[in-house]
Scaffold this motif. Structure first.
Motif, PDB file in Angstrom:
ATOM      1  N   ARG A 193       0.387   4.362  -2.862  1.00  0.00           N
ATOM      2  CA  ARG A 193       1.830   4.517  -2.704  1.00  0.00           C
ATOM      3  C   ARG A 193       2.384   3.958  -1.089  1.00  0.00           C
ATOM      4  NH1 ARG A 193       6.821   6.359  -3.292  1.00  0.00           N
ATOM      5  NH2 ARG A 193       7.553   8.161  -2.004  1.00  0.00           N
ATOM      6  N   TRP A 194       1.104   4.131  -0.482  1.00  0.00           N
ATOM      7  CA  TRP A 194       1.463   4.026   1.145  1.00  0.00           C
ATOM      8  C   TRP A 194       1.056   2.574   1.622  1.00  0.00           C
ATOM      9  CZ3 TRP A 194       5.646   6.218   1.970  1.00  0.00           C
ATOM     10  CH2 TRP A 194       5.851   7.697   1.567  1.00  0.00           C
ATOM     11  N   ARG A 195       0.520   1.846   0.691  1.00  0.00           N
ATOM     12  CA  ARG A 195       0.176   0.477   0.753  1.00  0.00           C
ATOM     13  C   ARG A 195       0.830  -0.665   0.038  1.00  0.00           C
ATOM     14  NH1 ARG A 195      -6.196   0.187   1.472  1.00  0.00           N
ATOM     15  NH2 ARG A 195      -5.868  -0.798   3.402  1.00  0.00           N
ATOM     16  N   GLY A 196       1.269  -1.423   0.634  1.00  0.00           N
ATOM     17  CA  GLY A 196       1.948  -2.443  -0.529  1.00  0.00           C
ATOM     18  C   GLY A 196       2.535  -3.571   0.174  1.00  0.00           C
ATOM     19  N   THR A 197       3.454  -4.158  -0.904  1.00  0.00           N
ATOM     20  CA  THR A 197       3.993  -5.532  -0.521  1.00  0.00           C
ATOM     21  C   THR A 197       5.521  -5.387  -0.740  1.00  0.00           C
ATOM     22  OG1 THR A 197       3.967  -6.402  -2.520  1.00  0.00           O
ATOM     23  CG2 THR A 197       2.275  -7.038  -0.820  1.00  0.00           C
ATOM     24  N   ILE A 198       6.384  -6.065   0.306  1.00  0.00           N
ATOM     25  CA  ILE A 198       7.785  -5.983   0.068  1.00  0.00           C
ATOM     26  C   ILE A 198       8.319  -7.317   0.371  1.00  0.00           C
ATOM     27  CG2 ILE A 198      10.218  -5.244   1.138  1.00  0.00           C
ATOM     28  CD1 ILE A 198       8.756  -2.649   1.968  1.00  0.00           C
ATOM     29  N   THR A 199       9.158  -7.879  -0.646  1.00  0.00           N
ATOM     30  CA  THR A 199       9.648  -9.311  -0.600  1.00  0.00           C
ATOM     31  C   THR A 199      10.891  -9.078  -0.018  1.00  0.00           C
ATOM     32  OG1 THR A 199       7.929 -10.031  -2.427  1.00  0.00           O
ATOM     33  CG2 THR A 199      10.046 -11.430  -1.826  1.00  0.00           C
TER      34      THR A 199
END
Length: 97
Positions: free
Chosen positions: A29-35
């Motif tokens: 949940r606290w690791r990811g990507t945003i475009t």
């Protein structure tokens, strides 16, 4: 079109003398990507989105205040804050009542 930029983020928490580790038991949940599609949506903007989500979850679930850092990289996750586009640390207010 063609102005999209990928940002990768991770939230860490201190882990004593061992340094930092992924935040909480929900590392996915606290690791990811945003475009981002707007050039104004830079690394600082992405960190603000993550911090807002973190604060909201704490208020809703009563998770308390913990020391964390949000690290944002461009395109792919790096090793740590030394190669990040932006890093912010949030520390609990020790004088809070």
């Amino acid at each position: 079109m063609g102005t999209e930029k990928g940002w990768v983020y991770r939230v860490d928490e201190p882990h004593g003398s061992q340094g930092w580790r992924p935040y909480g038991g929900h590392s996915e949940r606290w690791r990811g990507t945003i475009t981002a599609v707007d050039p104004e949506e830079d690394a600082e903007y992405v960190a603000a989105l993550v911090v807002t989500d973190l604060v909201t979850e704490r208020e809703v679930r009563g998770g308390g205040r913990r020391h964390v850092r949000v690290i944002v990289w461009e395109d792919e996750e790096g090793d740590g804050p030394e190669d990040a586009a932006f890093t912010v640390e949030i520390q609990p207010d020790i004088d809070a009542e």
